[in-house]
Design an enzyme around this catalytic site. Sequence first.
Site, PDB file in Angstrom:
ATOM      1  N   GLU A  65       0.825  -1.214   0.000  1.00 22.81           N
ATOM      2  CA  GLU A  65       0.000   0.000   0.000  1.00 22.81           C
ATOM      3  C   GLU A  65       0.857   1.261   0.000  1.00 22.81           C
ATOM      4  OE1 GLU A  65       1.506  -0.786   2.736  1.00 22.81           O
ATOM      5  OE2 GLU A  65       0.162  -0.626   4.458  1.00 22.81           O
ATOM      6  N   HIS A 121       6.818  -0.445  11.124  1.00 23.72           N
ATOM      7  CA  HIS A 121       6.698  -1.565  10.177  1.00 23.72           C
ATOM      8  C   HIS A 121       7.980  -1.777   9.364  1.00 23.72           C
ATOM      9  CE1 HIS A 121       2.501  -2.065  11.108  1.00 23.72           C
ATOM     10  NE2 HIS A 121       2.195  -0.848  10.703  1.00 23.72           N
ATOM     11  N   ASP A 174       0.842   1.428  19.021  1.00 23.57           N
ATOM     12  CA  ASP A 174       0.128   1.652  17.758  1.00 23.57           C
ATOM     13  C   ASP A 174      -0.894   0.513  17.581  1.00 23.57           C
ATOM     14  OD1 ASP A 174       0.709   3.127  14.803  1.00 23.57           O
ATOM     15  OD2 ASP A 174      -0.116   1.099  14.643  1.00 23.57           O
ATOM     16  N   HIS A 189      -1.485  -1.207  15.048  1.00 22.63           N
ATOM     17  CA  HIS A 189      -0.927  -2.290  14.225  1.00 22.63           C
ATOM     18  C   HIS A 189       0.292  -2.921  14.897  1.00 22.63           C
ATOM     19  CE1 HIS A 189      -2.958   0.553  11.436  1.00 22.63           C
ATOM     20  NE2 HIS A 189      -3.454  -0.576  10.958  1.00 22.63           N
ATOM     21  N   TYR A 195      -4.815   8.310  12.293  1.00 28.45           N
ATOM     22  CA  TYR A 195      -5.262   8.786  10.981  1.00 28.45           C
ATOM     23  C   TYR A 195      -6.618   9.483  11.006  1.00 28.45           C
ATOM     24  CZ  TYR A 195      -1.535   5.565  10.121  1.00 28.45           C
ATOM     25  OH  TYR A 195      -0.328   4.951  10.183  1.00 28.45           O
TER      26      TYR A 195
HETATM   27  C1  SP5 Z   1       2.244   3.168  11.008  1.00 26.02           C
HETATM   28  C2  SP5 Z   1       0.928   2.545  10.685  1.00 26.02           C
HETATM   29  O1  SP5 Z   1      -0.033   2.727  11.428  1.00 26.02           O
HETATM   30  N1  SP5 Z   1       0.818   1.836   9.542  1.00 26.02           N
HETATM   31  C3  SP5 Z   1      -0.390   1.194   9.181  1.00 26.02           C
HETATM   32  C4  SP5 Z   1      -0.389   0.726   7.768  1.00 26.02           C
HETATM   33  C5  SP5 Z   1      -1.703   0.092   7.407  1.00 26.02           C
HETATM   34  N2  SP5 Z   1      -1.898   0.015   5.998  1.00 26.02           N
HETATM   35  C6  SP5 Z   1      -2.914  -0.865   5.515  1.00 26.02           C
HETATM   36  C7  SP5 Z   1      -4.240  -0.532   6.071  1.00 26.02           C
HETATM   37  C8  SP5 Z   1      -5.298  -1.477   5.625  1.00 26.02           C
HETATM   38  C9  SP5 Z   1      -6.518  -1.192   6.426  1.00 26.02           C
HETATM   39  N3  SP5 Z   1      -7.633  -1.970   5.973  1.00 26.02           N
HETATM   40  C10 SP5 Z   1      -8.760  -1.820   6.844  1.00 26.02           C
HETATM   41  C11 SP5 Z   1      -9.964  -1.339   6.130  1.00 26.02           C
HETATM   42  C12 SP5 Z   1     -10.968  -0.833   7.096  1.00 26.02           C
HETATM   43  N4  SP5 Z   1     -12.157  -0.393   6.445  1.00 26.02           N
HETATM   44 ZN    ZN Z   2      -0.810   1.816  13.018  1.00 26.61          ZN
END
Ligand code: SP5
Ligand code: ZN
Length: 342
Positions: free
Chosen positions: A118, A160, A196, A198, A324
């Site tokens: 992404e 990440h 975080d 994630h 975000y």
């Molecule tokens: C630093 C950090 O927070 N990185 C996160 C990167 C996440 N990128 C992919 C996100 C995909 C989210 N999909 C969820 C959909 C919800 N509707």
């Molecule tokens: Zn994150």
Amino acid sequence: MRVIYSEDHKLRDAKTELHGGELVKPFEGPFRVEWIRAALKEKGFDDEVAPTRYDLTVPLKLHDAGYLQFLETVWERWLSAGFTTEAIPISLPVRRSYHARPPHNIDGLLGYYANSVETSITEGTYEAAIAAKDCAMTGADYLGEGHRFAFALCRPPGHHAGIDLFGGYCFLNNAAIAAQRILDNGARKVAILDVDFHHGNGTQDVTYERDDIFFASLHGEPDDAFPYFWGHKEETGKGRGEGYNANYPLLRNTAWPAYSEALDAALKRIAAFGAEALVLSLGVDTFEKDPISFFRLKTPDFRTMGARVAGLGIPVLTVMEGGYGVHEIGDNVANVLIGLEE
Ligand code: SP5
Ligand code: ZN
């Protein structure tokens, strides 16, 4: 609290993110730190400084040299190959890629060094990532001068970014680089606590075989949340690092009661480890209104979080990760910092 911030974050301003099968405006953009700075100013955090410039000595203790070379040159090589758009990988080494090695072709190399797709690479991405790690290192040195707290307002984020992997909006592992710097300044044991939403798969990667950096992460459970393939409880470290990695995967809709229980468990492990300093990898994408996450923390919870972390009684360098979509990310970050100092 001292805030370390570089204007150079603006050098990364991607137009594209691959999301749900479409190229969309990225969730991770320059506006995020401007929102955070606005909230910090409003709350009276006026000790903001620009980072010191550092060379790659410390990053090279965590990241692969070929990877850093790739980051530095990828944009120019992508353009030279005739591409005119932002750089997105298409082919990645996966299971049974037995002889995977860095290909010469830049299109292939992009996939070799990616752990997710992404994250488009743009002009200025490297320069912004370098400035972010300089913010983190400046914060580490500030603690080394005897201060108890600092906040590195890093962007792009870093947790990440692995030994030789970018993705999840991250390129250099700011938090781990700061932890390494704290060790280089004389500490024997440093912990990284990643709150975080994630899993900090990059931080786990660069610290997995080490016993001088304890890594703990609270995150959406891998069955349901990006980055999907890391962050299980069973990942506890390897070799001399066995026992120095702790994952706390949490379910969809986790709110403060269950979150704080896991937080306390992680803090207990960090105290038992004997950390002399803490790097707090702070993502506020655990917030209930975060557009890409699924926890349910509320703005006041972040203040409580800061206070709990400060209960360790050791110096804390907070390093910005994710968060975000909504203006409240500013208040949420400010609340953690307020909680730390109260
Ligand atoms: C630093 C950090 O927070 N990185 C996160 C990167 C996440 N990128 C992919 C996100 C995909 C989210 N999909 C969820 C959909 C919800 N509707
Ligand atoms: Zn994150």
